[in-house]
Design a protein around this motif. Sequence first.
Motif, PDB file in Angstrom:
ATOM      1  N   UNK A  99      -7.422  68.492  51.141  1.00  0.00           N
ATOM      2  CA  UNK A  99      -8.870  68.639  51.357  1.00  0.00           C
ATOM      3  C   UNK A  99      -9.236  67.440  52.210  1.00  0.00           C
ATOM      4  N   UNK A 100      -8.807  66.249  51.892  1.00  0.00           N
ATOM      5  CA  UNK A 100      -9.357  65.025  52.381  1.00  0.00           C
ATOM      6  C   UNK A 100      -8.385  64.415  53.638  1.00  0.00           C
ATOM      7  N   UNK A 101      -7.235  65.441  53.989  1.00  0.00           N
ATOM      8  CA  UNK A 101      -6.231  65.141  54.960  1.00  0.00           C
ATOM      9  C   UNK A 101      -6.840  64.648  56.342  1.00  0.00           C
ATOM     10  N   UNK A 102      -7.909  65.216  56.735  1.00  0.00           N
ATOM     11  CA  UNK A 102      -8.626  64.786  57.959  1.00  0.00           C
ATOM     12  C   UNK A 102      -9.044  63.544  58.255  1.00  0.00           C
ATOM     13  N   UNK A 103      -9.281  62.824  57.227  1.00  0.00           N
ATOM     14  CA  UNK A 103      -9.977  61.656  56.948  1.00  0.00           C
ATOM     15  C   UNK A 103      -8.860  60.597  57.213  1.00  0.00           C
ATOM     16  N   UNK A 127     -12.552  75.476  57.078  1.00  0.00           N
ATOM     17  CA  UNK A 127     -11.097  75.407  57.521  1.00  0.00           C
ATOM     18  C   UNK A 127     -10.249  74.431  56.519  1.00  0.00           C
ATOM     19  N   UNK A 128     -10.824  73.333  56.278  1.00  0.00           N
ATOM     20  CA  UNK A 128     -10.216  72.354  55.549  1.00  0.00           C
ATOM     21  C   UNK A 128      -9.938  73.012  53.932  1.00  0.00           C
ATOM     22  N   UNK A 129     -10.834  73.830  53.501  1.00  0.00           N
ATOM     23  CA  UNK A 129     -10.732  74.558  52.460  1.00  0.00           C
ATOM     24  C   UNK A 129      -9.599  75.551  52.414  1.00  0.00           C
ATOM     25  N   UNK A 131      -7.172  75.853  54.311  1.00  0.00           N
ATOM     26  CA  UNK A 131      -5.841  75.241  54.496  1.00  0.00           C
ATOM     27  C   UNK A 131      -5.256  74.564  53.266  1.00  0.00           C
ATOM     28  N   UNK A 132      -6.117  74.099  52.375  1.00  0.00           N
ATOM     29  CA  UNK A 132      -5.898  73.639  51.072  1.00  0.00           C
ATOM     30  C   UNK A 132      -5.433  74.748  50.203  1.00  0.00           C
ATOM     31  N   UNK A 133      -5.921  75.785  50.116  1.00  0.00           N
ATOM     32  CA  UNK A 133      -5.791  76.952  49.340  1.00  0.00           C
ATOM     33  C   UNK A 133      -4.241  77.629  49.945  1.00  0.00           C
ATOM     34  N   UNK A 134      -4.165  77.725  51.192  1.00  0.00           N
ATOM     35  CA  UNK A 134      -2.914  78.053  51.582  1.00  0.00           C
ATOM     36  C   UNK A 134      -1.879  77.086  51.430  1.00  0.00           C
ATOM     37  N   UNK A 135      -1.962  75.985  51.243  1.00  0.00           N
ATOM     38  CA  UNK A 135      -0.965  74.870  50.730  1.00  0.00           C
ATOM     39  C   UNK A 135      -0.453  75.102  49.290  1.00  0.00           C
ATOM     40  N   UNK A 136      -1.471  75.504  48.647  1.00  0.00           N
ATOM     41  CA  UNK A 136      -1.260  75.740  47.265  1.00  0.00           C
ATOM     42  C   UNK A 136      -0.415  77.119  47.014  1.00  0.00           C
ATOM     43  N   UNK A 137      -1.031  77.735  47.817  1.00  0.00           N
ATOM     44  CA  UNK A 137      -0.271  79.074  47.513  1.00  0.00           C
ATOM     45  C   UNK A 137       1.133  78.810  48.246  1.00  0.00           C
ATOM     46  N   UNK A 138       1.579  77.914  49.358  1.00  0.00           N
ATOM     47  CA  UNK A 138       2.915  78.025  49.776  1.00  0.00           C
ATOM     48  C   UNK A 138       3.930  77.197  48.791  1.00  0.00           C
TER      49      UNK A 138
END
Length: 246
Positions: A99-103, A127-129, A131-138
């Motif tokens: 969620x904070x990766x872009x920074x 889009x950040x949200x 990708x964060x949710x997809x990351x949790x799923x993976x």
Amino acid sequence: MHFDGVMSAVISALAKAFGQLLDPAVVRVLIKSVLVTIVLFGAFGWVLWFGVEALLHWALIPFLPEDYEGPAAAVFALFLTVVLMWLLFRVIALAVLQFFADEIVAAVEVRHYPAAAANAKGLPFAQELGHSLHGVGRALLYNAVALPVAAVLFFTVIGAPIVFLVANAVLLGRELTDMAWLRHCEGNVEGNPVSKFERLTLGGAIAGLMLVPFVNLVAPVIGAAAGTHLTQGCMARRNTGELDLA
């Protein structure tokens, strides 16, 4: 890229990442991600407390003295929270970090790759949200697949931790380099130029750091910064025709 080149690239990326831990932009993200992670686990423990208290009251009230529910629930909830923190820390920490990766990626690029930073496209909130949710799923999927294998190897002592380490190495290697690639992918989301071996090596290093108490709090940030260095290095080699995609 050969083995020596991969190890050299990953070690260099990790060294640069550690060297930027005191960068104010990185420190801000580190503080936010650690606080959010702690708050999430704290809230989870609070919900567990009330859930366990209700369960004890419903199931065991005939067998235990009065007014036992509160202290017993607190002990059980604390125990379960600690266990789940150990099992799910990588999942939650990675989700928060994404969620904070872009920074973090932006801070690394501004300091080390200003030309790339100028051409990067920051990710919108939605889009950040996503990708964060997809990351949790993976992360949940990878660990769910690893769980039965680890269960079979539980009595070998080291077998189960190795299974989870490998699963999370594969997961983290992809996620930590995708964080940087998405700012430059120009729609080619699956075209991450970092080789699978580089991703696995970086993911294994960060998964190992996540097993160390207290160090595990900064490990995701170190991984995101190191992933940015690896991605930028691969992009530079690709632009000069030197990239080996094998």
